[in-house]
Design a protein around this motif. Structure first.
Motif, PDB file in Angstrom:
ATOM      1  N   THR A 181       1.252  -1.341  -0.223  1.00 27.19           N
ATOM      2  CA  THR A 181      -0.436  -0.003  -0.232  1.00 27.19           C
ATOM      3  C   THR A 181       1.027   1.245   0.039  1.00 27.19           C
ATOM      4  O   THR A 181       0.428   1.979  -1.469  1.00 27.19           O
ATOM      5  N   ALA A 182       1.735   1.316   0.906  1.00 27.12           N
ATOM      6  CA  ALA A 182       2.692   2.955   1.180  1.00 27.12           C
ATOM      7  C   ALA A 182       3.446   2.796  -0.731  1.00 27.12           C
ATOM      8  O   ALA A 182       3.742   3.852  -0.669  1.00 27.12           O
ATOM      9  N   GLY A 183       3.896   2.181  -0.490  1.00 27.13           N
ATOM     10  CA  GLY A 183       4.625   1.973  -1.913  1.00 27.13           C
ATOM     11  C   GLY A 183       3.394   2.235  -3.005  1.00 27.13           C
ATOM     12  O   GLY A 183       4.273   3.107  -3.674  1.00 27.13           O
ATOM     13  N   SER A 184       2.924   1.587  -2.989  1.00 22.41           N
ATOM     14  CA  SER A 184       2.221   1.908  -4.522  1.00 22.41           C
ATOM     15  C   SER A 184       1.356   3.097  -4.780  1.00 22.41           C
ATOM     16  O   SER A 184       0.810   3.380  -5.518  1.00 22.41           O
ATOM     17  N   LEU A 185       0.847   3.456  -3.020  1.00 23.68           N
ATOM     18  CA  LEU A 185       0.576   4.613  -2.632  1.00 23.68           C
ATOM     19  C   LEU A 185       1.751   6.493  -3.126  1.00 23.68           C
ATOM     20  O   LEU A 185       0.911   7.171  -4.376  1.00 23.68           O
ATOM     21  N   ILE A 186       3.079   5.686  -3.149  1.00 24.24           N
ATOM     22  CA  ILE A 186       3.883   7.047  -3.830  1.00 24.24           C
ATOM     23  C   ILE A 186       3.948   6.883  -5.094  1.00 24.24           C
ATOM     24  O   ILE A 186       3.889   8.051  -5.606  1.00 24.24           O
ATOM     25  N   TRP A 187       4.326   5.719  -5.807  1.00 27.08           N
ATOM     26  CA  TRP A 187       4.365   5.480  -7.539  1.00 27.08           C
ATOM     27  C   TRP A 187       2.802   6.135  -7.875  1.00 27.08           C
ATOM     28  O   TRP A 187       3.054   6.802  -8.974  1.00 27.08           O
ATOM     29  N   ASN A 188       1.608   5.638  -7.243  1.00 28.36           N
ATOM     30  CA  ASN A 188       0.516   6.066  -8.146  1.00 28.36           C
ATOM     31  C   ASN A 188      -0.057   8.128  -8.166  1.00 28.36           C
ATOM     32  O   ASN A 188      -0.550   8.000  -9.148  1.00 28.36           O
TER      33      ASN A 188
END
Length: 201
Positions: free
Chosen positions: A134-141
């Motif tokens: 969730t953390a990594g995806s939120l930053i990328w997105n």
């Protein structure tokens, strides 16, 4: 994007995990552009695309758990130039650094999808996997959605930079794999030479 809305963007991102040729680097800024037109809110774009990332990642994580380490070991044991000891070392490394690998892996093209499988194989606690995904995806997105939101009709200008990043990642991976194969072949050749020398003696 207008017809499918934020939910459609989330579904597209979820599918990208299983079919990497669906480029998140195009879907995300397009979602941001649609949000700038009022098709849905910026928050909605971020929420649905991140939820799609999590759902897709959990699908591959479940596949990794189903395959399991035992099946992977049997498959690796049949492959040339690959040693089960290498798999064991890789597995042990992932058990120690898996949380960082999942977090940063979600921000690297190609590995965004692949990183979920070893997490499942090594049975990383699902709550940890979900949290770092969730953390990594939120930053990328957020980077790409907000870029599309700010660029408006010029959202497509993000794509060339994303493609360049992807080519760099592919080149690094190819070089690393080639180096590993050459090193393995040299190691086996030296081992065979030592055995031959011992036999002659």
């Amino acid at each position: 994007m207008d017809q499918l809305g934020g939910v459609g963007a989330g579904i597209a991102i979820a599918l990208e995990n299983f079919f990497p040729p669906l480029p998140s680097e195009v879907i995300l800024p397009l979602a941001g552009f649609a949000a700038s037109l009022g098709s849905f809110t910026l928050f909605g774009a971020l929420f649905w695309t991140t939820l799609g990332s999590i759902v897709g990642a959990l699908g591959l994580y479940s596949l990794g758990r189903w395959v399991g380490e035992a099946r992977i070991r049997r498959a690796v044991d049949r492959l040339p130039l690959v040693d089960v000891d290498d798999l064991d070392r890789t597995t042990e490394w992932f058990r120690r650094h898996g949380r960082k690998a999942v977090f940063f892996g979600r921000m690297v093209p190609i590995f965004r999808s692949l990183i979920s499988i070893p997490a499942g194989v090594t049975r990383m606690p699902i709550w940890q996997f979900t949290a770092f995904t969730t953390a990594g995806s939120l930053i990328w997105n957020s980077i790409f959605v907000i870029a599309g939101y700010q660029l408006g009709e010029n959202w497509y200008r993000v794509e060339p930079y994303a493609e360049t990043l992807q080519y760099i990642v592919i080149a690094v991976v190819v070089i690393a794999v080639a180096y590993a194969i050459v090193r393995r072949m040299r190691s086996k050749a030296e081992h065979n030479t030592d055995e031959s020398a011992g036999t002659d003696k």
